[in-house]
Scaffold this motif. Structure first.
Motif, PDB file in Angstrom:
ATOM      1  N   ALA A  15    -100.062 -45.646  54.655  1.00  0.00           N
ATOM      2  CA  ALA A  15     -99.149 -44.536  54.391  1.00  0.00           C
ATOM      3  C   ALA A  15     -99.334 -43.416  55.404  1.00  0.00           C
ATOM      4  O   ALA A  15     -98.370 -42.845  55.892  1.00  0.00           O
ATOM      5  N   ARG A  64     -90.097 -51.171  41.874  1.00  0.00           N
ATOM      6  CA  ARG A  64     -90.076 -51.440  43.318  1.00  0.00           C
ATOM      7  C   ARG A  64     -88.768 -52.101  43.751  1.00  0.00           C
ATOM      8  O   ARG A  64     -88.757 -53.056  44.512  1.00  0.00           O
ATOM      9  N   HIS A 102     -89.047 -47.170  54.467  1.00  0.00           N
ATOM     10  CA  HIS A 102     -90.170 -46.345  54.015  1.00  0.00           C
ATOM     11  C   HIS A 102     -90.760 -46.899  52.712  1.00  0.00           C
ATOM     12  O   HIS A 102     -91.968 -47.085  52.607  1.00  0.00           O
ATOM     13  N   PHE A 103     -89.909 -47.185  51.743  1.00  0.00           N
ATOM     14  CA  PHE A 103     -90.422 -47.663  50.465  1.00  0.00           C
ATOM     15  C   PHE A 103     -90.963 -49.088  50.545  1.00  0.00           C
ATOM     16  O   PHE A 103     -91.881 -49.433  49.811  1.00  0.00           O
ATOM     17  N   VAL A 106     -94.421 -48.377  51.550  1.00  0.00           N
ATOM     18  CA  VAL A 106     -95.190 -47.740  50.470  1.00  0.00           C
ATOM     19  C   VAL A 106     -95.528 -48.751  49.371  1.00  0.00           C
ATOM     20  O   VAL A 106     -96.633 -48.745  48.833  1.00  0.00           O
ATOM     21  N   ARG A 185    -100.498 -42.952  47.154  1.00  0.00           N
ATOM     22  CA  ARG A 185     -99.144 -42.531  47.492  1.00  0.00           C
ATOM     23  C   ARG A 185     -98.121 -43.500  46.927  1.00  0.00           C
ATOM     24  O   ARG A 185     -97.253 -43.971  47.645  1.00  0.00           O
ATOM     25  N   ALA A 186     -98.232 -43.781  45.661  1.00  0.00           N
ATOM     26  CA  ALA A 186     -97.288 -44.673  44.985  1.00  0.00           C
ATOM     27  C   ALA A 186     -96.053 -43.896  44.590  1.00  0.00           C
ATOM     28  O   ALA A 186     -95.733 -43.787  43.428  1.00  0.00           O
ATOM     29  N   ARG A 187     -95.400 -43.292  45.552  1.00  0.00           N
ATOM     30  CA  ARG A 187     -94.316 -42.393  45.227  1.00  0.00           C
ATOM     31  C   ARG A 187     -93.051 -43.139  44.987  1.00  0.00           C
ATOM     32  O   ARG A 187     -92.045 -42.692  44.750  1.00  0.00           O
TER      33      ARG A 187
END
Length: 187
Positions: A15, A64, A102-103, A106, A185-187
């Motif tokens: 991240a 997710r 981005h995800f 992540v 950072r599991a945003r």
């Protein structure tokens, strides 16, 4: 618990090592929004649409679902990550594809390490600002693996969302953790 600790370091490196795109706007702070009128000029249908949008955001993050996340953003919408107290974003993505990439990055360490992240969105305040609806809320994110019977607090954050009033899609979503020491950072 050891498995959780072992995977936090690689996830943080991944991240933190991600490229930072230039941001078009500064990071908001809670002070920027504290004098905003709440729920003024927003009818029940709009309030329900905002609540549904935020619920779909939480569901897509928890499960997710990258395509579902991308669908929540307007064309040209942006996702911004800011550290508390800083006015310059750490990360900013301004296209659906950029947000999706981005995800993917992540979520990868979570999937690779058998981790489950769940978030609770609470205390949202709605503010009508002409063509946009602004929402501020608190997110509390927990992370859990199969080795631990109890979820662990990952982080909490202020989330600022600007929603296009006509399309009910996200124009800008800003995540500002309350503590800069986000473990995975599991945003």
């Amino acid at each position: 618990m050891q498995k959780l600790t072992k995977c936090l370091f690689p996830a943080a490196v991944l991240a933190l090592g991600m490229p930072v795109a230039a941001a078009a706007q500064d990071c908001p702070t809670a002070d920027d929004w504290k004098d905003a009128p709440t729920i003024s000029g927003v009818d029940n249908d709009e309030r329900n649409a905002v609540s549904d949008l935020l619920a779909r955001y939480a569901w897509a993050m928890n499960n997710r679902q990258i395509d579902a996340l991308k669908a929540l953003f307007a064309d040209g919408g942006s996702y911004v990550f800011c550290q508390m107290g800083k006015r310059t974003p750490d990360e900013s993505y301004s296209s659906k594809d950029g947000i999706g990439r981005h995800f993917e990055a992540v979520f990868r360490p979570l999937t690779d390490n058998g981790l489950n992240a769940k978030r609770v969105l609470t205390g949202h305040t709605i503010d009508n600002r002409g063509q946009d609806i602004n929402v501020t809320m608190l997110a509390i994110v927990f992370i859990q693996n199969f080795d631990s019977p109890l979820p662990q607090l990952d982080y909490f954050a202020d989330i600022f969302v600007t929603i296009d009033r006509a399309t009910k899609l996200i124009k800008r979503l800003v995540v500002t953790p309350g503590d800069g020491r986000v473990s995975i950072r599991a945003r």
